[in-house]
Write a protein that holds these residues in place. Structure first.
Motif, mmCIF file in Angstrom:
data_model
loop_
_atom_site.group_PDB
_atom_site.id
_atom_site.type_symbol
_atom_site.label_atom_id
_atom_site.label_comp_id
_atom_site.label_asym_id
_atom_site.label_seq_id
_atom_site.Cartn_x
_atom_site.Cartn_y
_atom_site.Cartn_z
ATOM 1 N N SER A 276 12.787 -9.913 4.770
ATOM 2 C CA SER A 276 13.265 -9.232 3.563
ATOM 3 C C SER A 276 14.467 -9.955 2.956
ATOM 4 C CB SER A 276 13.643 -7.778 3.887
ATOM 5 O OG SER A 276 12.521 -7.043 4.293
ATOM 6 N N GLY B 222 9.675 -8.065 -4.394
ATOM 7 C CA GLY B 222 8.335 -7.527 -4.202
ATOM 8 C C GLY B 222 7.323 -8.642 -3.947
ATOM 9 N N THR C 164 -0.664 -9.019 -1.043
ATOM 10 C CA THR C 164 -0.379 -7.881 -0.165
ATOM 11 C C THR C 164 -1.414 -7.681 0.940
ATOM 12 O OG1 THR C 164 0.805 -6.755 -1.954
ATOM 13 C CG2 THR C 164 0.064 -5.394 -0.110
ATOM 14 N N LEU D 128 2.222 -2.140 4.883
ATOM 15 C CA LEU D 128 3.138 -2.669 3.867
ATOM 16 C C LEU D 128 2.755 -2.160 2.494
ATOM 17 C CD1 LEU D 128 4.622 -6.176 3.552
ATOM 18 C CD2 LEU D 128 3.272 -5.328 1.633
ATOM 19 N N SER E 174 4.262 -2.705 -1.629
ATOM 20 C CA SER E 174 5.223 -3.498 -2.397
ATOM 21 C C SER E 174 4.960 -3.345 -3.883
ATOM 22 C CB SER E 174 5.124 -4.973 -1.990
ATOM 23 O OG SER E 174 6.120 -5.743 -2.627
ATOM 24 N N THR F 139 9.957 -3.930 -1.393
ATOM 25 C CA THR F 139 8.882 -3.834 -0.406
ATOM 26 C C THR F 139 9.267 -2.834 0.666
ATOM 27 O OG1 THR F 139 8.273 -6.150 -0.777
ATOM 28 C CG2 THR F 139 7.495 -5.140 1.264
#
Length: 490
Positions: free
Chosen positions: A386, A418, A424, A465, A467, A473
């Protein structure tokens, strides 16, 4: 219909048909030798009702035999013999009596017959025998006896058997051949249809196996029946689909592995090139001041640490992938664990201008089975991932803890840029790394989240996850309260 039932019915038919044909043949042979179908009743067991089990001509024949013993004179009287004509006509039978080789009495329809062609005295039979008399064939019952004066008398009950006997004798070979033909055809057809129903789908399976052996996993077969072979065909088709899917996964795995090797080679070569450049600078005297030499040495050290971290990540991933990493599970209160972890991390986070917000309910049950060191690696990989992409002046990490009856949920959200929607679904895939991460500032092997996912799965947990571009996220870790036995924790 199952193959077992089909074979059973086929065997029953192969046994039943010959029995039926044998019975028909035996029936025809009996008619030929007995001369009258009704004579077959003599082979049946008698009941107490005598008249129901004996044919009328047999009853009459036995009555005449009895009279020849009890009262032969009355039997030989013309009046008595003529009185029998009505009964004889009713049963379609004629009567002839021969006395000393001469015709003594005959019903009208038999008068033209030559008595010399009849069976001789002494060949008495209670069953009908077929005899050819003149141009006709008769079914004859014969009874021989002596009169008081010593005369030899032969009594004949005769029925014309010419039409039926001629028919049977003419067509019996044909009927016998037809029975044999039916037997052969029946067994042949049964064997053909049963074998066809088995061999045809087996040939289909053989063809499909040949295509699969040659690498054609698109050749599909369909089960047309629900028997054992149909079930085998369905299982074979499911196996083909799984093989095709496994092949795709393996191919993707190989492609990813090749990409990883290329990326790792690139990431290792880059710091090595830098290290070589700085060492050459020191060796050639480019770093001619203590400050410049110190800066060169620090850069070399930093690059070496990056390489060490990269190799460590790759080694850990390989061992996790092979299931060679030992886990030491114990009861852990995640609330207390996260409190201590972020307290240790707070100094480094403050240096990076990161604001940490940890929220939880004091009434929840946060006890799970976990490996402390491996779970710390999960948190480190997620947080480092992150922080790599946060470009805002004020960086935020929000950790939220929820507890349910079965699980503990840990939500780690950031305010980074993001992740694009097309990336993703693959973010936790083995060897996956978004291309935009490959720059001098972020770097990384692309294995961090894959390692985190593998560790969480070893905990029988789940990681997800979500985002949104330009917002941030959120990664959710779900751990069960009680999954491992006491043996696993020891």
């Amino acid at each position: 219909m199952s193959i077992k039932l089909r074979l059973t019915l086929s065997n029953i038919a192969m046994i039943t048909v010959p029995i039926i044909l044998f019975s028909i043949t035996s029936f025809l042979l009996l008619i030929v030798f007995l001369g009258d179908i009704r004579e077959m009743t003599n082979f049946l067991p008698e009941s107490h009702n005598y008249h129901k089990t004996k044919q009328e001509d047999t009853i009459l024949f036995l009555a005449l035999k009895e009279k020849s013993v009890v009262n032969p004179d009355e039997l030989m009287s013309q009046e008595y013999l003529q009185s029998l004509n009505g009964d004889l006509a009713t049963i379609d039978t004629g009567l002839m009596i021969r006395k000393n080789d001469k015709l003594y009495y005959s019903t009208p329809e038999l008068k033209k017959l030559n008595t010399k062609e009849l069976p001789v005295f002494g060949t008495e039979t209670s069953f009908r025998s077929l005899e050819k008399v003149g141009e006709q064939t008769f079914a004859i019952k014969q009874h021989d006896f002596f009169l008081k004066d010593g005369s030899k008398v032969s009594l004949f009950l005769m029925r014309d058997a010419s039409p039926w006997n001629k028919f049977v004798r003419t067509f019996f070979p044909i009927l016998l051949g037809l029975c044999l033909l039916i037997l052969i055809a029946t067994n042949g057809l049964l064997a053909y249809f049963v074998s066809k129903s088995i061999i045809k789908p087996i040939n289909q399976l053989k063809t499909a196996a040949h295509f699969i052996k040659n690498g054609n996993l698109d050749y599909s077969i369909t089960a047309i029946r629900n028997d054992e072979i149909g079930q085998l065909t369905q299982s074979f088709e499911e196996m083909r689909i799984q093989l095709k899917e496994s092949y795709k996964i393996q191919k993707q795995y190989e492609d990813n592995r090749k990409e990883l090797i290329a990326h790792i080679s690139h990431d290792l070569k880059t710091p090595i090139t830098s290290i070589k450049g700085y060492i050459e600078g020191i060796r050639d005297g480019v770093a001619d001041t203590p400050e410049k030499r110190a800066r060169y040495v620090q850069t070399i050290y930093t690059k070496a640490m990056d390489m060490d971290h990269l190799i460590d990540e790759l080694f850990l991933f390989s061992k996790l992938d092979l299931g060679k990493v030992p886990f030491e599970f114990e009861k852990v209160d995640i609330k207390d664990y996260l409190t201590d972890y972020f307290e240790e991390l707070s100094f480094d986070l403050r240096k990076q201008n990161v604001d940490v917000n940890f929220q939880f309910s004091t009434l929840g049950n946060y006890v799970v089975f976990a490996d402390r060191e491996k779970f710390k690696r999960v948190l480190a990989n997620i947080i480092n991932n992150s922080l790599k992409y946060m470009e805002k002046d004020k960086k935020e990490l929000k950790i939220t803890l929820h507890s349910t009856d079965k699980n503990v949920e840990i939500l780690i959200a950031d305010n980074g840029p993001g992740i694009p929607d097309d990336s993703t679904p693959f973010i936790f895939n083995q060897f996956y790394r978004a291309e935009q991460s490959r720059n001098k500032l972020t770097g990384g092997s692309g294995l961090g989240l894959s390692i985190a996912k593998m560790i969480i799965e070893e905990h029988n947990g789940e990681i997800k996850l979500e985002s949104t571009l330009m917002i941030g996220t959120c990664i959710t870790i779900i751990l069960p309260h009680n999954t491992f036995s006491e043996e696993a924790t020891s």
